[in-house]
Design an enzyme around this catalytic site. Sequence first.
Site, PDB file in Angstrom:
ATOM      1  NE  ARG A  81      37.098 -59.792  41.859  1.00  0.00           N
ATOM      2  CZ  ARG A  81      35.977 -60.302  42.359  1.00  0.00           C
ATOM      3  NH1 ARG A  81      35.394 -61.324  41.781  1.00  0.00           N
ATOM      4  NH2 ARG A  81      35.456 -59.779  43.426  1.00  0.00           N
TER       5      ARG A  81
ATOM      6  CG  ASN B 196      31.528 -58.292  38.581  1.00  0.00           C
ATOM      7  OD1 ASN B 196      30.361 -58.678  38.647  1.00  0.00           O
ATOM      8  ND2 ASN B 196      32.428 -58.550  39.511  1.00  0.00           N
ATOM      9  CD  GLU B 197      30.840 -56.781  43.153  1.00  0.00           C
ATOM     10  OE1 GLU B 197      32.033 -57.045  43.364  1.00  0.00           O
ATOM     11  OE2 GLU B 197      29.916 -57.200  43.872  1.00  0.00           O
TER      12      GLU B 197
ATOM     13  CD  GLU C 236      28.019 -61.032  41.999  1.00  0.00           C
ATOM     14  OE1 GLU C 236      28.635 -61.117  43.084  1.00  0.00           O
ATOM     15  OE2 GLU C 236      28.547 -60.668  40.942  1.00  0.00           O
TER      16      GLU C 236
ATOM     17  CD  GLU D 184      35.506 -64.887  44.461  1.00  0.00           C
ATOM     18  OE1 GLU D 184      35.394 -63.900  45.215  1.00  0.00           O
ATOM     19  OE2 GLU D 184      34.790 -65.082  43.471  1.00  0.00           O
TER      20      GLU D 184
ATOM     21  CG  HIS E 280      32.355 -67.190  46.979  1.00  0.00           C
ATOM     22  ND1 HIS E 280      31.018 -67.416  46.715  1.00  0.00           N
ATOM     23  CD2 HIS E 280      32.452 -65.924  47.406  1.00  0.00           C
ATOM     24  CE1 HIS E 280      30.343 -66.307  46.971  1.00  0.00           C
ATOM     25  NE2 HIS E 280      31.190 -65.388  47.405  1.00  0.00           N
TER      26      HIS E 280
END
Length: 676
Positions: free
Chosen positions: A126, A164-165, A318, A366, A369
């Site tokens: 990603r 995202n980030e 998050e 993930e 996760h």
Amino acid sequence: MDAVPDSRADPAGWLTARLGGPAFGGDYNPEQFQHDPAVRREDEELMRRARVNLVTLNVFGWAELEPEPGRYDFAALDARLERLHAQGVAVDLATPTAQPPPWFGLAHPDALPVTADGTRLTHGSRDTYCLAAPAYRQAARAVAEALAARYGAHPAVALWHVHNEYATVCHCEHAADAFRRWLRDRYGTLEAVNRAWGTAFWSQRYGAWEQIQPPRATQWRPNPGQVLDFRRFWSDLALTAYREQRDAIRAHSRVPVTTNLMLPGYQVLDLWAFGREVDLVGVDHYPDAPGLDAAADTAFGADRARSFGGGKPWLLIEQATSTVYAGDLVLPKEPGDILRHSLSHIARGSEGVLFFQWRQSPAGAEIWHSAMVPHAGPDTRIFRETVETGHAVAALAEVTGSTVRARAAVLHDPDVWWALDTPVLPTPELPYLPALKRAHRALWDAGITTDFAHPSADLSAYRLVLAPSLHLVSEESAAALTAYVEGGGTLLVECFSGAVDPHYRAWPGGAPGPLRPLLGLRAEEFRPLPSGAAVTLTDGGAGATWTEALLLEGATAEIRYAEGTLTGRAAVTRHALGRGAAWYASTRLSPASYTALIAGLIRASGAEPELPALPAGVEAVRRHSADGRAYLFLLNHSPAEVRVPVRGHDLLASRALPPEGAVLPPASATVVREES
Ligand code: GLA
């Protein structure tokens, strides 16, 4: 009933009015279950139980949304929004630009990122994009625009979540072109770049703009001025990319727009600059240690998030129900941690708590996760604690809109972070993040609510300001800090400060450069210590890593070196200036010495803890409403029961506190509307 705030004038107020209280929820990805209707029905039921009111959709949804170039398929997203809306759950709708679909990289290989050593990365993970590539930027704007045009006025959408980030950095030819344009804007002439970077050293003089490269892999040490400017450039580029998407959304929607900033370990972005451009600050926070360290790290992340937004309410976008990589380990959060970490964020100004993610993913990178609903399903400790936390958050509706008042600040400057990252320092053992954390932790341990502030800011609201490092310092910051101390402030500056200017050039006359009149001293020599070595000090404490031979010019020696070449010379100094005092620690004090010094500064400055005499491991933070109410958050991280003599209404238990005050069992929390 109060009027609903305007979404542009008061984005956080509009959001919480829309939700009817603080946000509670997480990333929701039913596509990971092939939209299985049985899973979906269970999700609806479990979300009701947990009092979920906001879910984040579509963060990595680009491949589903645009299966072929230019052909959007909104069917799945349409249905998801409709269903959630019918269920009474609002949507934080993401633009999916953090991962383009596989076809994009094949069509535009030049938009895939290149590492410093020249490796072009490929899809399969990603965050695989180059922010400087025109094809990527165009595609990102287009997908943001398409989403906003379709859902800009959809009643389910309560927040826009751009990207995202932002964190991928690229060294490709597009990045090189954009870097050169940025340099031209900043410096005007090539000669100015040559001067700023000191290219006379090692035959680096540039004779044409095209000769300048991003800091790609070099034979040995790179040029620190170039490295520093590239990091500034990349942050500016990310902010431009954010603004493009934000503005495309704003053309269709009045719903607040933000992005989830990554905290606190990565410093790709100038978070002060992002804080000025988002409608409300959104952050992700994952403590990477268990126990009390996780609680301290949560406070650290939350105080930073609030500060980057100028003290306004913000949102935790998050967190996780476990730690995320303590070293290489994922550790469980112990019973009660999820609630206490969540309340710590809200205590420090977050208007809710969201998690990554709602349901643990059955496949993919993930797969292990943690989530709010684990693989083992809802009949689990984790889901029960999720439900408990959701109910606690729902009980805090009246807290929204209130703010935090800090009497102390830690200085945080991305330029210093990046300067201390450049691989040319006399020691690699003075990195910025641990220094920031140590300063914040010392105040946290003392029960003092702390902001972060930029060194050039107006600091007059604070009794005590800690500068863990001002390695790089500008004239402007030096002037602001001087005004702060002259006005009555207490400032502690730590070692190796005032060494370089904003171009990473040594200040003429040596350190501390423009801080010399403020600190009342100069350093005639830096004397780093070998790794692991310590030097004893006259107060019985010790220093490590670094020492300096100081010449006092008005400052007094409070603690001296007690061994070695510097025996008898000043180690820690105090300079009375105007109505305040500027302190300097020329060595990295041992933990005990540091704690003792900070305790003295707290007493001398009058920076008071939120509640006096709390036992160790018990945290107290207040939020204050505009109409004078105070909400006291009490978090007991200790293994003992604790009594806190406070009067008021217990919001979580929904009853008046008994006359003896709040009784907190081990690992528990409470929130009290205080009686004045
Ligand atoms: C980040 C990302 C999420 C997820 C978490 C894991 O915050 O935004 O997609 O990967 O990390 O902790």
